[in-house]
Scaffold this motif. Structure first.
Motif, short mmCIF file in Angstrom:
data_model
loop_
_atom_site.label_atom_id
_atom_site.label_comp_id
_atom_site.label_asym_id
_atom_site.label_seq_id
_atom_site.Cartn_x
_atom_site.Cartn_y
_atom_site.Cartn_z
N ASP A 13 1.72 15.50 9.18
CA ASP A 13 1.85 14.80 8.08
C ASP A 13 1.80 14.64 7.26
O ASP A 13 0.60 15.03 6.75
CB ASP A 13 0.61 13.99 9.70
CG ASP A 13 0.63 12.23 8.68
OD1 ASP A 13 1.80 11.82 8.11
OD2 ASP A 13 -0.49 11.80 9.32
N LEU A 14 2.77 14.84 6.16
CA LEU A 14 2.42 14.92 4.47
C LEU A 14 1.38 14.26 4.13
O LEU A 14 1.82 12.79 4.09
CB LEU A 14 3.70 15.01 3.98
CG LEU A 14 4.93 15.79 4.59
CD1 LEU A 14 6.03 15.36 3.72
CD2 LEU A 14 4.67 17.48 3.96
N THR A 15 0.53 14.40 3.89
CA THR A 15 -1.01 13.81 2.99
C THR A 15 -0.66 13.89 1.47
O THR A 15 -0.36 15.13 1.43
CB THR A 15 -2.00 14.57 3.52
OG1 THR A 15 -2.08 13.73 4.80
CG2 THR A 15 -3.08 13.26 2.88
N SER A 16 -0.81 12.87 0.56
CA SER A 16 -0.46 13.35 -1.26
C SER A 16 -1.87 14.02 -0.92
O SER A 16 -2.63 13.42 -0.56
CB SER A 16 -0.20 12.30 -1.26
OG SER A 16 -0.75 10.85 -1.13
N ARG A 17 -1.58 14.28 -1.64
CA ARG A 17 -3.00 14.64 -3.32
C ARG A 17 -4.17 13.12 -2.54
O ARG A 17 -4.91 13.42 -2.91
CB ARG A 17 -3.25 15.56 -3.85
CG ARG A 17 -3.22 16.96 -3.93
CD ARG A 17 -2.33 17.89 -4.85
NE ARG A 17 -1.74 18.88 -4.43
CZ ARG A 17 -2.46 20.15 -4.57
NH1 ARG A 17 -3.22 19.85 -4.72
NH2 ARG A 17 -1.17 20.93 -4.22
N ARG A 18 -3.33 12.81 -3.27
CA ARG A 18 -4.26 11.06 -3.88
C ARG A 18 -4.13 11.18 -2.36
O ARG A 18 -5.88 10.23 -2.53
CB ARG A 18 -3.47 10.55 -3.96
CG ARG A 18 -3.42 9.00 -5.18
CD ARG A 18 -3.33 8.26 -5.44
NE ARG A 18 -1.42 8.83 -6.06
CZ ARG A 18 -0.47 8.40 -6.32
NH1 ARG A 18 -0.58 7.20 -6.19
NH2 ARG A 18 0.72 9.02 -6.57
N GLY A 19 -4.06 10.69 -1.31
CA GLY A 19 -4.15 10.12 0.05
C GLY A 19 -5.31 11.19 0.72
O GLY A 19 -5.79 10.45 0.90
N GLY A 20 -5.56 12.18 0.66
CA GLY A 20 -6.34 12.99 1.26
C GLY A 20 -7.78 12.65 0.35
O GLY A 20 -8.88 12.84 0.45
N ALA A 21 -7.34 12.48 -0.78
CA ALA A 21 -8.49 12.31 -2.10
C ALA A 21 -9.07 10.66 -1.66
O ALA A 21 -10.46 10.56 -1.20
CB ALA A 21 -8.02 12.11 -3.33
N GLY A 22 -8.17 9.69 -1.58
CA GLY A 22 -8.85 8.74 -1.14
C GLY A 22 -9.60 8.82 0.47
O GLY A 22 -10.11 8.17 0.83
N GLN A 23 -9.24 9.77 1.43
CA GLN A 23 -9.84 9.43 2.74
C GLN A 23 -10.83 10.41 2.19
O GLN A 23 -12.42 9.81 2.74
CB GLN A 23 -9.01 10.67 3.26
CG GLN A 23 -8.20 9.89 4.75
CD GLN A 23 -7.73 11.07 5.05
OE1 GLN A 23 -7.91 12.00 5.81
NE2 GLN A 23 -6.53 11.53 5.66
N ARG A 24 -11.23 10.80 1.28
CA ARG A 24 -12.39 12.08 1.12
C ARG A 24 -13.59 10.33 0.26
O ARG A 24 -14.73 10.46 0.70
CB ARG A 24 -11.97 12.36 -0.61
CG ARG A 24 -11.60 14.41 0.35
CD ARG A 24 -12.38 15.16 0.02
NE ARG A 24 -11.77 15.84 0.95
CZ ARG A 24 -11.92 17.42 1.47
NH1 ARG A 24 -11.57 18.14 -0.19
NH2 ARG A 24 -11.84 18.69 2.35
N ILE A 25 -13.05 9.96 0.08
CA ILE A 25 -13.68 8.55 -1.07
C ILE A 25 -14.64 7.53 0.45
O ILE A 25 -15.31 7.74 0.57
CB ILE A 25 -12.69 7.71 -2.05
CG1 ILE A 25 -12.74 8.20 -3.23
CG2 ILE A 25 -13.87 6.40 -3.08
CD1 ILE A 25 -11.77 7.95 -4.17
N THR A 26 -13.36 7.25 0.98
CA THR A 26 -13.90 6.46 2.22
C THR A 26 -15.19 7.54 3.00
O THR A 26 -15.63 6.24 3.22
CB THR A 26 -12.35 6.41 2.99
OG1 THR A 26 -11.39 5.52 2.38
CG2 THR A 26 -13.21 5.19 4.83
N ALA A 27 -14.34 8.84 3.00
CA ALA A 27 -15.99 9.82 3.49
C ALA A 27 -17.14 9.69 3.16
O ALA A 27 -17.94 9.37 3.83
CB ALA A 27 -15.35 10.69 4.24
N VAL A 28 -16.69 8.96 2.25
CA VAL A 28 -18.14 10.10 0.93
C VAL A 28 -19.36 7.91 1.04
O VAL A 28 -20.72 7.75 1.56
CB VAL A 28 -18.35 9.73 -0.57
CG1 VAL A 28 -19.29 9.55 -1.40
CG2 VAL A 28 -17.93 11.36 -0.25
#
Ligand SMILES: [Zn+2]
Length: 162
Positions: A13-28
């Protein structure tokens, strides 16, 4: 190689770096909500131990969810980066499409791989581009990153993945 079953293709599932960062922000944010909820309810609920235990449990679940989301973001970004480094950008024909009843996975698309023995992979997706390809199938194509050596592939959903 005759006689040996080839290993299955793995979809990334190709996750853009931006998508990954967005997930991390949600996690925080989730983790902060969990910890803050616990801290705020600590004083008011302390006399009622049962409510307090429930609240503490709920907050712990939220924090655990946040941790899982954070780890998941890391692994999907890592496998995306690996495929982007080793994979080749190809355009695969969509040979068949099936509409599903699932709102988030609108279409199941069957793609033909450019291998000698006519292999097929299935991509289930609700992305705008994939839905359009599903409607146009079998006269549709999708951009894909393909790594024949590792047998991994992933549909490119935005220009960032190329
Ligand atoms: Zn898709």
């Amino acid at each position: 190689m005759p006689g040996t079953a080839p290993p299955e293709w793995t979809q990334i599932d190709l996750t853009s770096r931006r998508g990954g960062a967005g997930q991390r922000i949600t996690a925080v944010i989730l983790a902060v909500v969990g910890v803050a909820g616990f801290a705020l309810s600590f004083r008011s609920l302390a006399p009622w131990w049962w409510e307090f235990a429930l609240m503490a449990f709920g907050c712990a679940v939220i924090v655990l969810l946040a941790a899982g989301l954070w780890i998941n973001a890391g692994t999907s970004v890592a496998s995306t980066v690996a495929l982007q480094e080793t994979g080749a950008a190809v355009v695969l024909p969509v040979v068949a499409a099936f509409e599903t009843s699932d709102e988030s996975l609108r279409y199941q698309l069957q793609l033909r791989l450019p291998t000698v023995d006519e292999e097929f992979v299935v991509h289930a997706c609700g992305d705008r581009r994939c839905v359009a390809a599903g409607r146009a199938a079998p006269d549709a194509e999708l951009p894909v990153l393909l790594d024949a050596a590792h047998k991994t592939w992933g549909v490119v959903h935005d220009a960032q993945g190329s």
